[in-house]
Design a protein around this motif. Sequence first.
Motif, PDB file in Angstrom:
ATOM      1  N   GLU A 128       0.837  -1.210   0.000  1.00  0.00           N
ATOM      2  CA  GLU A 128       0.000   0.000   0.000  1.00  0.00           C
ATOM      3  C   GLU A 128       0.875   1.265   0.000  1.00  0.00           C
ATOM      4  N   GLY A 129       1.986   1.203  -0.742  1.00  0.00           N
ATOM      5  CA  GLY A 129       2.875   2.351  -0.866  1.00  0.00           C
ATOM      6  C   GLY A 129       3.818   2.570   0.313  1.00  0.00           C
ATOM      7  N   ARG A 130       3.762   1.691   1.287  1.00  0.00           N
ATOM      8  CA  ARG A 130       4.573   1.840   2.498  1.00  0.00           C
ATOM      9  C   ARG A 130       5.711   0.831   2.502  1.00  0.00           C
ATOM     10  N   ASP A 131       6.903   1.289   2.817  1.00  0.00           N
ATOM     11  CA  ASP A 131       8.072   0.409   2.834  1.00  0.00           C
ATOM     12  C   ASP A 131       8.016  -0.498   4.074  1.00  0.00           C
ATOM     13  N   ILE A 132       7.909  -1.808   3.831  1.00  0.00           N
ATOM     14  CA  ILE A 132       7.830  -2.763   4.957  1.00  0.00           C
ATOM     15  C   ILE A 132       9.073  -3.654   5.016  1.00  0.00           C
ATOM     16  N   THR A 133      10.116  -3.303   4.237  1.00  0.00           N
ATOM     17  CA  THR A 133      11.280  -4.185   4.080  1.00  0.00           C
ATOM     18  C   THR A 133      11.903  -4.589   5.408  1.00  0.00           C
ATOM     19  N   LYS A 134      12.023  -3.657   6.326  1.00  0.00           N
ATOM     20  CA  LYS A 134      12.716  -3.936   7.592  1.00  0.00           C
ATOM     21  C   LYS A 134      11.748  -4.031   8.781  1.00  0.00           C
ATOM     22  N   MET A 135      10.475  -4.164   8.471  1.00  0.00           N
ATOM     23  CA  MET A 135       9.459  -4.213   9.531  1.00  0.00           C
ATOM     24  C   MET A 135       9.381  -5.630  10.117  1.00  0.00           C
ATOM     25  N   PRO A 136       9.214  -5.775  11.447  1.00  0.00           N
ATOM     26  CA  PRO A 136       9.056  -7.129  12.010  1.00  0.00           C
ATOM     27  C   PRO A 136       7.711  -7.754  11.627  1.00  0.00           C
ATOM     28  N   SER A 137       7.687  -9.092  11.633  1.00  0.00           N
ATOM     29  CA  SER A 137       6.508  -9.837  11.154  1.00  0.00           C
ATOM     30  C   SER A 137       5.218  -9.443  11.861  1.00  0.00           C
ATOM     31  N   HIS A 138       5.262  -9.263  13.204  1.00  0.00           N
ATOM     32  CA  HIS A 138       4.015  -8.985  13.927  1.00  0.00           C
ATOM     33  C   HIS A 138       3.412  -7.642  13.505  1.00  0.00           C
ATOM     34  N   GLN A 139       4.271  -6.690  13.107  1.00  0.00           N
ATOM     35  CA  GLN A 139       3.754  -5.406  12.610  1.00  0.00           C
ATOM     36  C   GLN A 139       3.173  -5.556  11.209  1.00  0.00           C
ATOM     37  N   ILE A 140       3.834  -6.371  10.396  1.00  0.00           N
ATOM     38  CA  ILE A 140       3.344  -6.607   9.029  1.00  0.00           C
ATOM     39  C   ILE A 140       1.948  -7.235   9.070  1.00  0.00           C
ATOM     40  N   SER A 141       1.743  -8.178   9.995  1.00  0.00           N
ATOM     41  CA  SER A 141       0.434  -8.852  10.072  1.00  0.00           C
ATOM     42  C   SER A 141      -0.686  -7.870  10.416  1.00  0.00           C
ATOM     43  N   ARG A 142      -0.338  -6.783  11.119  1.00  0.00           N
ATOM     44  CA  ARG A 142      -1.365  -5.797  11.495  1.00  0.00           C
ATOM     45  C   ARG A 142      -1.756  -4.874  10.339  1.00  0.00           C
ATOM     46  N   LEU A 143      -0.985  -4.932   9.262  1.00  0.00           N
ATOM     47  CA  LEU A 143      -1.266  -4.061   8.110  1.00  0.00           C
ATOM     48  C   LEU A 143      -2.302  -4.659   7.166  1.00  0.00           C
ATOM     49  N   GLY A 144      -2.722  -5.893   7.460  1.00  0.00           N
ATOM     50  CA  GLY A 144      -3.726  -6.517   6.590  1.00  0.00           C
ATOM     51  C   GLY A 144      -3.144  -7.560   5.654  1.00  0.00           C
ATOM     52  N   ILE A 145      -1.976  -8.114   6.031  1.00  0.00           N
ATOM     53  CA  ILE A 145      -1.400  -9.241   5.282  1.00  0.00           C
ATOM     54  C   ILE A 145      -1.506 -10.476   6.171  1.00  0.00           C
ATOM     55  N   ALA A 146      -2.087 -11.536   5.638  1.00  0.00           N
ATOM     56  CA  ALA A 146      -2.160 -12.797   6.392  1.00  0.00           C
ATOM     57  C   ALA A 146      -1.486 -13.882   5.577  1.00  0.00           C
ATOM     58  N   GLN A 147      -0.820 -14.783   6.270  1.00  0.00           N
ATOM     59  CA  GLN A 147      -0.056 -15.839   5.615  1.00  0.00           C
ATOM     60  C   GLN A 147      -0.502 -17.208   6.109  1.00  0.00           C
ATOM     61  N   SER A 148      -0.688 -18.111   5.152  1.00  0.00           N
ATOM     62  CA  SER A 148      -0.884 -19.517   5.494  1.00  0.00           C
ATOM     63  C   SER A 148       0.382 -20.237   5.054  1.00  0.00           C
ATOM     64  N   PRO A 149       1.292 -20.538   6.002  1.00  0.00           N
ATOM     65  CA  PRO A 149       2.629 -20.997   5.613  1.00  0.00           C
ATOM     66  C   PRO A 149       2.657 -22.428   5.106  1.00  0.00           C
ATOM     67  N   GLU A 150       3.761 -22.775   4.457  1.00  0.00           N
ATOM     68  CA  GLU A 150       3.951 -24.147   3.986  1.00  0.00           C
ATOM     69  C   GLU A 150       3.947 -25.094   5.188  1.00  0.00           C
ATOM     70  N   GLY A 151       3.336 -26.256   5.014  1.00  0.00           N
ATOM     71  CA  GLY A 151       3.320 -27.238   6.093  1.00  0.00           C
ATOM     72  C   GLY A 151       2.217 -26.979   7.113  1.00  0.00           C
ATOM     73  N   ARG A 152       1.312 -26.052   6.771  1.00  0.00           N
ATOM     74  CA  ARG A 152       0.064 -25.800   7.523  1.00  0.00           C
ATOM     75  C   ARG A 152       0.270 -25.166   8.894  1.00  0.00           C
ATOM     76  N   ARG A 153       1.050 -25.786   9.765  1.00  0.00           N
ATOM     77  CA  ARG A 153       1.434 -25.188  11.051  1.00  0.00           C
ATOM     78  C   ARG A 153       0.271 -24.652  11.882  1.00  0.00           C
ATOM     79  N   ILE A 154      -0.795 -25.400  11.953  1.00  0.00           N
ATOM     80  CA  ILE A 154      -1.847 -25.018  12.896  1.00  0.00           C
ATOM     81  C   ILE A 154      -1.426 -25.480  14.301  1.00  0.00           C
ATOM     82  N   PHE A 155      -2.124 -24.985  15.310  1.00  0.00           N
ATOM     83  CA  PHE A 155      -1.779 -25.364  16.685  1.00  0.00           C
ATOM     84  C   PHE A 155      -2.408 -26.724  16.986  1.00  0.00           C
ATOM     85  N   PRO A 156      -1.601 -27.790  17.105  1.00  0.00           N
ATOM     86  CA  PRO A 156      -2.169 -29.142  17.160  1.00  0.00           C
ATOM     87  C   PRO A 156      -2.960 -29.453  18.423  1.00  0.00           C
TER      88      PRO A 156
END
Length: 243
Positions: free
Chosen positions: A67-95
């Motif tokens: 969204e025009g904002r530089d996120i290159t050096k931003m930590p993951s928890h801040q990135i997730s608050r910007l409206g990006i969600a990831q479903s990682p390889e290997g599913r990784r749900i809480f068993p």
Amino acid sequence: MSEAGALLSVRGVKTYYGKIIALKGVDVDVRQGEIVTMIGANGAGKSTLMMTIFGTPQAREGTITYEGRDITKMPSHQISRLGIAQSPEGRRIFPRMTVFENLQMGAAVAGMQHFDEDLEKICALFPRVKERLQQRGGTLSGGEQQMVAIARALMARPKLLMLDEPSLGLAPLIVKQIFEAIKELNRSQGLTVFLVEQNAFHALKLAHRGYVMVNGVITMSGSGKELLANPQVRAAYLEGGRH
């Protein structure tokens, strides 16, 4: 320069693991409302790109803008608050958590005020998830876990959903259901999706645009239809791969 109107823009990104370069100057754009897929062999760097966009590991060179904002050096928890969600390889749900609790974890990012409404939508999209709400994540089949992983990401109400190998190790019928759900989310909600996938045939059929990655470099890009019809793509990724 990032492409005008791109929701996500990756420019000249280089990522290293120690001294080994995994991404060698990658350029990718994902525009609002698109499904964009990246195909490539195992070990090509696709998952590394996904993780780099999400901040772990961070790019050593180049820029990532959202969204025009530089996120290159931003930590993951801040990135997730910007409206990006990831479903990682290997599913990784809480068993050890129930499916319901897994979905609560996803919703926590966006706040819980829309939880009931969003849960209803998820259950309509994935009826299997509805049947398993009180079951522990670790007792589900691989296909069910993948559905829960995508559902958990959706509970965060993302503007951009990043999916890493959602079809990996799943039966063809389950793969079909998952790809149909992604298509429906994009069609009905305009959800932007960036999909990394080894199953090139399904991914390119689904995508508006696609990229091919080989050894950390983008070697080709085009519309999903163009790449499906490309003789080099067909020879490398599609021969015998029509599941």
